[in-house]
Scaffold this active site. Structure first.
Site, PDB file in Angstrom:
ATOM      1  N   HIS A 133       0.814  -1.223   0.000  1.00  0.00           N
ATOM      2  CA  HIS A 133       0.000   0.000   0.000  1.00  0.00           C
ATOM      3  C   HIS A 133       0.845   1.270   0.000  1.00  0.00           C
ATOM      4  CE1 HIS A 133       0.452  -0.273   4.481  1.00  0.00           C
ATOM      5  NE2 HIS A 133       0.460   1.040   4.382  1.00  0.00           N
ATOM      6  N   ASP A 163       0.657  -7.676   1.551  1.00  0.00           N
ATOM      7  CA  ASP A 163       0.970  -6.247   1.711  1.00  0.00           C
ATOM      8  C   ASP A 163       2.483  -6.005   1.707  1.00  0.00           C
ATOM      9  OD1 ASP A 163       0.416  -3.546   1.938  1.00  0.00           O
ATOM     10  OD2 ASP A 163       0.369  -3.583   4.127  1.00  0.00           O
ATOM     11  N   SER A 247       4.608   2.586   7.973  1.00  0.00           N
ATOM     12  CA  SER A 247       4.335   1.397   7.163  1.00  0.00           C
ATOM     13  C   SER A 247       5.530   1.055   6.284  1.00  0.00           C
ATOM     14  CB  SER A 247       3.108   1.628   6.281  1.00  0.00           C
ATOM     15  OG  SER A 247       1.941   1.653   7.050  1.00  0.00           O
TER      16      SER A 247
END
Length: 402
Positions: A133, A163, A247
């Site tokens: 993402h 992910d 992230s």
């Protein structure tokens, strides 16, 4: 009378002698006392208050004196196992800049930032793992190094299910490469460090400390944003602060080894200190496939599926013709021609209830079993209902072709 005088005279003589002895003793005592005082003054000056040593702060020559000052240099060594772990890996944690073109007339584009970890350096190239993402929909990608240098990067592959994504960049600016640890051995309560770029590059290289709050946590993930979970992500839970921008960053153990790739955070007002990280042992095979093939090579059945819980009770009977006691399983909505499922004889509206004898309750169960227990080329027994009758077939799994 003469005797008295003689006696008196003798008495006076003895008294005079006694006075002389006393005077001599007193004189000697005074001298010794003075010497003792002179010897003691230097030592007393180190311990007595200033106002005791000199009246009104005056020295003997009339000048203003200063109180004796004791100075001591204290050396504090702040180096610890924690700081050593940070030093070992921090240079390998970088920023990932996602540049998206807005439209034809726009100058430049919008930028989003996340974090990444340099895990390999080979043949003049360096490889960075981050989250899917973080790089999704990027027109251009750049890596921001610790010193602020920005280097163009190329996306080698990305996987929405785990992910994860892998980028490639020029290695000439890379000084350190992160070392992967063993996420299977981590324990609740073990200290960990999260390193990344929360809220953007202005806070690049931020370090937060916490513990492993839980292992083998399962979190439902909605991949297509339709409100229904598509995958059960197995993650490490930590209370180390993980904020937007973290992230793709590193979750590091006390040895300075990467044990997880930080991926998501429950961001609700009533929730604090719950962050999640993809275990590195689960990530390594995905990283390897993305680096080599640009995609994750998973076993493939060739079916479109839907959980029975998402199908109305009317269609369970009228369309699927299921016995009333069958309430859990996966309906086959479509079969891809020439796929493993088609070759095994599966058809539309079959309902899969078990794989290799293991009960399948929904699509999440099926995907988890298929992707974690089976490999390309394996054979798998599929138990299903068709028109109310139970059947079992054997399917040989293949690699999906893109």
């Amino acid at each position: 009378m003469g005797y008295y005088d003689d006696h008196y005279g003798q008495y006076r003589q003895e008294q005079k002698g006694n006075r002389r002895g006393w005077f001599l003793s007193a004189f000697v005592g005074a001298i010794l006392g003075a010497l003792l005082v002179l010897i003691s003054i230097p030592a007393l000056s180190d311990i007595l208050p200033y106002d005791i040593l000199s009246e009104s702060g005056r020295t003997q020559n009339g000048e203003t004196g200063t109180a004796p000052t004791i100075q001591q240099n204290v050396s504090v060594d702040v180096t610890s196992q924690l700081t050593k772990a940070i030093d070992k890996v921090s240079d390998a944690v970088v920023g990932v800049v996602n540049i998206q073109e807005t439209n034809f007339w726009s100058q430049g584009g919008e930028e989003g930032t996340g974090s990444g970890v340099i895990y390999k350096k080979e043949n003049g190239k360096a490889f960075v793992v981050t989250n899917h993402h973080v790089v999704e929909n990027a027109s251009q990608l750049e890596i921001s190094l610790k010193d602020g240098t920005r280097v163009p990067a190329k996306l080698l592959g990305s996987d929405v299910l785990m992910d994860l994504a892998v980028l490639e960049m020029d290695a000439k600016h890379v000084k350190k490469v992160a070392e992967f640890g063993n996420s299977d051995t981590v324990k609740p309560g073990e200290p960990v460090i999260a390193i990344g770029n929360p809220l953007g590059l202005q806070f690049a290289g931020s370090v937060t400390q916490g513990i492993i709050s839980g292992t083998n946590r399962t979190v439902e993930v909605d991949l297509d944003q339709d409100g229904a979970p598509d995958w059960n992500a197995e993650v490490l839970q930590t209370d180390a602060a993980i904020n937007p921008g973290n992230s793709g960053g590193a979750l590091v153990n006390i040895e300075g080894q990467v044990i997880g790739i930080n991926s998501m955070k429950i961001a609700q007002e009533e929730v604090e200190g719950i962050g999640f990280s993809i275990p590195i042992n689960s990530a390594i095979p995905v990283i390897s496939d993305l680096e080599k093939y640009g995609q994750v090579r998973r076993p493939y059945m060739g079916v479109e599926l839907r959980s029975l819980s998402d199908i109305s009770s009317y269609h369970l009977q009228a369309t699927l013709h299921l016995p009333k006691d069958v309430t859990e399983g996966v309906a086959v909505i479509q079969v891809v021609p020439m796929s493993p499922a088609a070759r095994a004889g599966l058809k539309q509206f079959d309902v899969i209830v078990a794989l290799d004898g293991q009960k399948i309750r929904d699509v999440l169960d099926l995907r988890k079993y298929l992707y974690t227990k089976k490999s390309i080329g394996d054979k798998m027994r599929v138990t299903f209902y068709r028109d109310g009758e139970k059947h079992t077939v054997t399917m040989k799994l293949e690699r999906e072709s893109f």
